[in-house]
Write a protein that holds these residues in place. Structure first.
Motif, PDB file in Angstrom:
ATOM      1  N   ARG A 181     -81.090  42.559  10.909  1.00 30.30           N
ATOM      2  CA  ARG A 181     -81.755  43.499   9.654  1.00 30.30           C
ATOM      3  C   ARG A 181     -83.121  43.057   9.507  1.00 30.30           C
ATOM      4  NH1 ARG A 181     -76.766  41.731   7.253  1.00 30.30           N
ATOM      5  NH2 ARG A 181     -77.908  40.018   6.320  1.00 30.30           N
ATOM      6  N   GLU A 182     -83.457  41.436   9.954  1.00 25.48           N
ATOM      7  CA  GLU A 182     -84.933  41.102   9.797  1.00 25.48           C
ATOM      8  C   GLU A 182     -85.790  41.808  11.027  1.00 25.48           C
ATOM      9  OE1 GLU A 182     -87.447  37.883   8.209  1.00 25.48           O
ATOM     10  OE2 GLU A 182     -85.600  38.677   7.781  1.00 25.48           O
TER      11      GLU A 182
ATOM     12  N   MET B 128     -92.643  42.373   3.562  1.00 26.73           N
ATOM     13  CA  MET B 128     -91.287  41.994   3.671  1.00 26.73           C
ATOM     14  C   MET B 128     -90.471  42.076   2.382  1.00 26.73           C
ATOM     15  SD  MET B 128     -90.151  42.243   6.871  1.00 26.73           S
ATOM     16  CE  MET B 128     -88.819  41.238   6.843  1.00 26.73           C
TER      17      MET B 128
ATOM     18  N   LYS C 165     -87.252  44.212   1.463  1.00 26.41           N
ATOM     19  CA  LYS C 165     -85.983  43.702   1.395  1.00 26.41           C
ATOM     20  C   LYS C 165     -85.571  43.795   0.046  1.00 26.41           C
ATOM     21  CE  LYS C 165     -86.460  39.494   4.214  1.00 26.41           C
ATOM     22  NZ  LYS C 165     -86.530  37.958   4.381  1.00 26.41           N
TER      23      LYS C 165
ATOM     24  N   LYS D  97     -88.889  44.311   9.904  1.00 28.69           N
ATOM     25  CA  LYS D  97     -90.398  43.810  10.407  1.00 28.69           C
ATOM     26  C   LYS D  97     -91.008  44.927  10.920  1.00 28.69           C
ATOM     27  CE  LYS D  97     -89.931  38.542  10.719  1.00 28.69           C
ATOM     28  NZ  LYS D  97     -89.910  37.514  11.652  1.00 28.69           N
TER      29      LYS D  97
END
Length: 627
Positions: A411-412, A426, A430, A416
Motif C-alpha cells: 500500500r505504501e 502522503m 492515506k 508513494k
C-alpha cells in the motif's frame, strides 16, 4: 456415467499401497516411519514431501498439497476421481470390470469406446496432415511460410504441425481406404456432410495445429489460413463428445510438469506464441482456443499452480483480454497474478522471433507487473489526466484498488507512486485511503450458510456414490490468526477426524457455547464432517478425502493426519481448546472496533468514537474476566 460401487472403492483403497503408487512418480527414501522425497508439485531442493504407509496419505510441508492414493493421481496426472480409482486398481492388479467415465462428464476414452475410436481417427489424421506438410509438394508453400516465420523443422515435428490440402476429399479418401467409419469421422468434426449427402473434408488449405486435452489425448484441430483472406483466420473443430473449447488449453498436458516445477503458468493468446515460448525454454506456456479464459480453464490451472503470468498481445484487444483474465484469476479465484507487457505492443511470437529468447527471459524475470500495478495502468486508459474531474475520478478508483491490498508495504509503495506523480502528500492520500476502506469494507460473511444445526436431522449428507450433495465452499487460508487459536482449531479438528465419539462430544460443547471455527476452510471441513458422520460412516479420514469436493479440504485433512497429538485426551482439554477459540474471537473483535474508532476519530464523528471506546473497554474487561 457408470459409478464404481462404494465397497469396490474401499477394497481398492485398502489393498493399494500408496508408497508403491507415489514411488512410481517420486524417488522416495525411508526416514523413520515415513518416506520422504522431492515434491512433484513444486520445485524444491530439500525434500519436504512425506508419505505415510501407516496412514496411507501423502503431504508436502512446503506447498501444502496432500491426500490419499486417489487424490495423488488426480493431481499428478490430472485425472478425475473415477479415473484415478481405475488406475490404482490396474496398478494393484485388482479387477474392475466396468466402463469408466470421468466425474466431470468427460469420457475416459477406452480404446474400444466410441470416444476412444474418435481419438484414434484424430491420431491417424494428424499423421497424414504432418506428412503432407513435411514430405509433399502440395505442402511446400505452407512449409515455406512457417519456415519464413522463423519456425524450425524440429518445432514442426515436436508440435506435429500439418497441412490440409485444398482438395475436398484428401482426408475422406484416406480414412475410407483404412475402413474408418466415415459417419463417426463426421461426428468427431474431421469431415462434414454436404446438403447433397456427400461427405468431404472439413479443413482445406490450412496449416493444422493438433489439439490435445489435459490427458494428452488428441481430440481436435485448429486450421490456420496462410495464403488467402477468404474465411476465418482460424477454424477450430466443432464441439464434439471429445472436444469443447471451454475445457481445453493448448499445450497444457505437455506443460503440466514444467508448470509445477516453475510454480507458475504462462498464459498466452495463440498457438504460435506457445511454440515460440517453448523454443525460448518457457515450456510452461499454454493458450486458450481463441476464447476468453473460462471457469473450466481456471479449475485446470488451479490443479497445478496458484500463480499465473499473463502475456497476451499488446494491442487494445489483448490488454482488455488481460484485464478480463486477471480479474477472473485474481479476484474471483484468488490466484497470484502478474502481467507481462512487451515493448511496442508486440505479441510474444513476434517478440521472441525478432528480439530473441534471452530478451524475453529478461522481461519475464524482471519486468512483470503485479496485478495491482496492471490494474492501475488499465484504469488510466482513455482518461485525460490533465482534466481535474477525470484525475480525481482516477485517484478515487486507484485508492479503492490499493485499499484491497493486505500488505502495508505494498500500500505504501503505490501511495508513494501516486503522490509523486500527482504531487500529493502522503498524509492526504492515506486519509483518503482510510475513507475509501471504511466505505467499501463489508462485514465478514461465511459461505457455509451459518452455524451447523442442532442435530443431523435434514442436514445435507453424502450419497453412497461418494459425491457431496451440497455446494462447494469458498475458502480463505489462515492468515494473521493468533497462534493459540489456530493451534486449537487444528487439534479439535484432528480429534474429530479420527474419532466419531470425540466429534459428537466436541460438537455439543461448541454448540453450547455458540463457537464456530474462525477460518473458512476449517469450518467447511467441520461441516463436511457433519454430513459424513450423518451418513452412518465411522471415522475414516481416507474415505472422507474421497468425498471432499476440493483440493483445499483434502490438503487440510492430510496436514491434520500428519500431526502428532496426545491420544489420551479429556473433556477438560477439549474445553481449553474451545475457550482458546472464544478468546481469539474476542481479540479479533477488539481489533476491528479499534480500527473503526481510528476512522471515526479522524473523520470527526466524536459521538460514534465515544461509543466505540466504551464498547472496547467493556470487551477488554470481559476478556480479562474470562482469562
Amino acid at each position: 456415467m457408470q459409478r464404481i460401487p462404494e465397497e469396490k472403492i474401499d477394497e481398492i483403497r485398502s489393498q493399494a499401497d500408496i508408497v508403491d503408487v507415489v514411488g512410481s512418480y517420486v524417488q522416495l527414501k525411508k526416514q523413520g516411519r515415513n518416506y520422504t522425497g522431492l515434491c512433484p508439485f513444486h520445485g524444491e531442493k530439500t525434500p519436504s514431501f512425506s508419505v505415510s504407509p501407516e496412514k496411507q496419505i501423502f503431504h508436502c510441508f512446503g506447498c501444502g498439497k496432500g491426500g490419499n492414493v486417489f487424490s495423488f493421481l488426480m493431481q499428478i496426472d490430472g485425472l478425475s476421481f473415477v479415473e484415478s480409482v481405475k488406475k490404482v486398481a490396474d496398478m494393484a492388479h485388482i479387477p474392475l470390470d466396468i466402463e469408466i467415465s470421468s466425474g466431470d462428464g468427460t469420457p475416459a476414452n477406452r480404446p474400444d469406446s466410441q470416444e476412444g475410436k474418435m481419438i484414434e481417427i484424430h491420431q491417424l489424421t494428424s499423421k497424414l496432415y504432418h506428412y503432407l506438410l513435411m514430405e509433399t509438394e502440395e505442402g511446400q508453400e505452407a512449409l515455406q511460410y512457417l519456415l519464413d516465420r522463423g519456425m524450425s523443422e524440429q518445432e514442426l515435428d515436436h508440435f506435429e504441425i500439418g497441412f490440409a490440402p485444398a482438395d475436398a476429399l484428401t482426408v475422406t479418401t484416406f480414412l475410407k481406404k483404412r475402413e474408418v467409419d466415415l459417419p463417426l469421422a463426421v461426428e468427431c468434426g474431421l469431415l462434414t456432410e454436404r446438403d447433397d449427402g456427400n461427405i468431404v473434408d472439413r479443413f482445406r488449405n490450412r496449416i493444422m495445429f493438433p489439439i490435445k486435452n489435459d490427458r494428452g489425448q488428441l481430440v481436435g484441430f485448429s486450421g490456420r489460413l496462410f495464403n488467402q483472406e477468404d474465411g476465418p483466420k482460424y477454424l477450430n473443430s466443432p464441439e464434439t463428445p471429445i472436444f469443447n473449447k471451454r475445457n481445453i488449453l493448448y499445450h497444457f498436458s505437455d506443460a503440466r510438469q514444467e508448470i509445477r516445477k516453475k510454480e507458475e503458468i504462462l498464459l498466452l493468446e495463440g498457438y504460435m506464441d506457445v511454440i515460440s515460448g517453448v523454443s525460448a525454454e518457457f515450456q510452461n506456456g499454454v493458450a486458450s482456443m481463441g476464447t476468453s479464459l473460462t471457469e473450466e480453464h481456471v479449475q485446470m490451472i488451479r490443479r497445478v499452480t496458484n500463480r499465473a503470468i499473463i502475456c497476451y498481445d499488446g494491442d487494445r484487444a489483448g490488454i482488455e483480454a488481460s484485464f478480463k483474465a486477471g480479474t477472473l484469476l485474481a479476484e474471483q479465484h484468488r490466484l497470484e497474478v502478474f502481467v507481462l507487457q512487451l515493448p511496442n505492443g508486440k505479441d510474444p511470437d513476434d517478440f521472441i522471433r525478432s528480439e530473441g529468447a534471452e530478451k524475453f527471459a529478461e522481461i519475464y524475470a524482471h519486468q512483470r507487473l503485479s496485478w495491482t500495478a496492471f490494474k492501475l495502468q488499465f484504469l488510466r486508459r482513455n482518461r485525460n489526466l490533465q482534466n481535474e474531474t477525470e484525475k480525481i475520478a482516477y485517484l478515487g478508483e486507484a485508492l479503492v484498488e490499493i485499499g484491497k491490498l493486505d500488505q502495508a508495504v505494498e500500500r505504501e509503495l503505490y501511495l508513494k507512486q501516486l503522490g509523486s506523480e500527482f504531487e500529493l502528500s502522503m498524509e492526504a492520500l492515506k486519509q483518503q485511503l482510510q475513507q475509501s476502506v471504511a466505505t467499501t469494507v463489508k462485514p465478514k460473511t461465511r459461505d457455509y450458510g451459518g452455524p451447523p444445526p442442532e442435530d443431523f436431522g435434514d442436514y445435507p449428507v453424502y450419497d453412497s456414490g461418494g459425491g457431496p450433495v451440497y455446494e462447494e465452499f469458498h475458502f480463505q487460508q489462515p492468515t494473521q490468526a493468533p497462534s493459540a487459536g489456530l493451534t486449537s482449531e487444528k487439534r479439535l479438528l484432528k480429534y474429530m477426524l479420527e474419532d466419531r465419539d470425540a466429534f459428537i462430544q466436541i460438537r455439543n460443547m461448541m454448540q453450547e457455547q455458540e463457537i464456530d471455527f474462525y477460518h473458512d476452510n476449517y469450518q467447511a471441513l467441520y461441516t463436511h464432517l457433519i454430513g459424513f458422520y450423518a451418513s452412518g460412516n465411522d471415522a475414516n479420514p481416507l474415505a472422507l478425502m474421497d468425498q471432499l469436493p476440493n483440493e483445499v479440504s483434502r490438503n487440510l485433512v492430510s496436514e491434520l493426519e500428519m500431526m502428532v497429538v496426545n491420544t489420551d485426551v479429556t473433556n477438560e482439554e477439549y474445553q481449553d481448546y474451545i475457550f482458546s477459540l472464544r478468546k481469539a474471537g474476542i481479540e479479533r473483535d477488539i481489533k476491528e472496533k479499534e480500527q473503526q474508532l481510528l476512522v471515526a476519530s479522524q473523520q470527526g464523528e466524536m459521538a460514534l468514537a465515544l461509543e466505540l471506546a466504551r464498547t472496547i473497554t467493556t470487551m477488554r474487561a470481559d476478556l480479562k474476566r474470562n482469562i
